[in-house]
Design a protein around this motif. Structure first.
Motif, PDB file in Angstrom:
ATOM      1  N   GLU A 196       0.889  -0.981  -0.256  1.00 38.55           N
ATOM      2  CA  GLU A 196       0.034   0.009   0.170  1.00 38.55           C
ATOM      3  C   GLU A 196       0.757   1.228   0.003  1.00 38.55           C
ATOM      4  O   GLU A 196       2.026   1.187   0.579  1.00 38.55           O
ATOM      5  CB  GLU A 196      -0.786  -0.170   1.321  1.00 38.55           C
ATOM      6  N   SER A 203       3.123   7.350   1.377  1.00 39.83           N
ATOM      7  CA  SER A 203       3.154   8.796   1.383  1.00 39.83           C
ATOM      8  C   SER A 203       3.988   9.048  -0.022  1.00 39.83           C
ATOM      9  O   SER A 203       4.459   8.312  -0.450  1.00 39.83           O
ATOM     10  CB  SER A 203       4.086   9.365   2.591  1.00 39.83           C
ATOM     11  N   TYR A 227      -0.135  12.000   2.257  1.00 40.08           N
ATOM     12  CA  TYR A 227      -0.151  10.832   3.169  1.00 40.08           C
ATOM     13  C   TYR A 227      -1.230  10.214   3.446  1.00 40.08           C
ATOM     14  O   TYR A 227      -2.494  10.693   3.076  1.00 40.08           O
ATOM     15  CB  TYR A 227       0.223  11.317   4.734  1.00 40.08           C
ATOM     16  N   ALA A 228      -1.223   8.907   3.691  1.00 45.92           N
ATOM     17  CA  ALA A 228      -2.346   8.010   3.806  1.00 45.92           C
ATOM     18  C   ALA A 228      -3.024   8.517   5.189  1.00 45.92           C
ATOM     19  O   ALA A 228      -2.193   8.887   6.129  1.00 45.92           O
ATOM     20  CB  ALA A 228      -2.044   6.490   4.028  1.00 45.92           C
ATOM     21  N   ASP A 229      -3.937   8.191   5.465  1.00 45.51           N
ATOM     22  CA  ASP A 229      -4.756   8.670   6.545  1.00 45.51           C
ATOM     23  C   ASP A 229      -4.228   7.939   7.956  1.00 45.51           C
ATOM     24  O   ASP A 229      -4.095   8.359   9.047  1.00 45.51           O
ATOM     25  CB  ASP A 229      -6.311   8.284   6.735  1.00 45.51           C
ATOM     26  N   VAL A 231      -2.799   8.814  -2.593  1.00 47.02           N
ATOM     27  CA  VAL A 231      -2.105   8.161  -2.242  1.00 47.02           C
ATOM     28  C   VAL A 231      -2.236   6.657  -2.272  1.00 47.02           C
ATOM     29  O   VAL A 231      -1.445   5.718  -2.407  1.00 47.02           O
ATOM     30  CB  VAL A 231      -1.851   8.581  -0.575  1.00 47.02           C
ATOM     31  N   ALA A 232      -3.791   6.302  -2.002  1.00 46.93           N
ATOM     32  CA  ALA A 232      -3.915   4.709  -2.527  1.00 46.93           C
ATOM     33  C   ALA A 232      -3.949   4.318  -3.720  1.00 46.93           C
ATOM     34  O   ALA A 232      -3.908   3.126  -4.007  1.00 46.93           O
ATOM     35  CB  ALA A 232      -5.529   4.559  -2.018  1.00 46.93           C
TER      36      ALA A 232
END
Length: 128
Positions: free
Chosen positions: A46, A49, A60-62, A109-110
């Motif tokens: 995954e 960032s 950034y990812a959460d 980011v995803a």
């Protein structure tokens, strides 16, 4: 030989910090956005960032927002990920990769897509 090499991983207790580094070679570093990915055992890789080619924009990812900070040094072809307040769920192999510049954007980011072969990664283990 992969064009990127990761380092800085290790074993740390929950709440601790680590700083990962990525060294790039063989391509024009500041032509690309750069990103960190991670893969935990039994899970898909995954995006974590990304940072724009200039270093000005970061996303950034959460799951890591507010705890991780990405940065880059174009003069030295390096990128870093400062990881604070680490949690057990941050345990994973971490990889860096180059991205097309337009692939690093807010909310994206995803959907990061690397353009280089993966390096060996660096293992981060957070003990609870």
């Amino acid at each position: 030989q992969a064009p990127v090499m990761e380092s800085g991983g290790g074993l740390v207790q929950e709440g601790g910090s680590l700083r990962l580094s990525c060294t790039a070679s063989g391509f024009t570093f500041d032509d690309y956005a750069m990103a960190w990915f991670r893969q935990a055992p039994g899970k898909e890789r995954e995006g974590v960032s990304c940072v724009s080619w200039s270093g000005r924009d970061t996303y950034y990812a959460d799951s890591v927002k507010g705890r991780f900070t990405i940065s880059r040094d174009n003069a030295n072809n390096t990128m870093s990920l400062q990881m604070n307040s680490l949690k057990s769920e941050d345990t994973a192999m971490y990889y860096c990769a180059a991205l097309r510049p337009q692939n690093c954007y807010a909310g994206g980011v995803a959907q990061l897509k690397p353009v280089n072969n993966w390096g060996q990664g660096t293992q981060v283990t957070v003990s609870s």
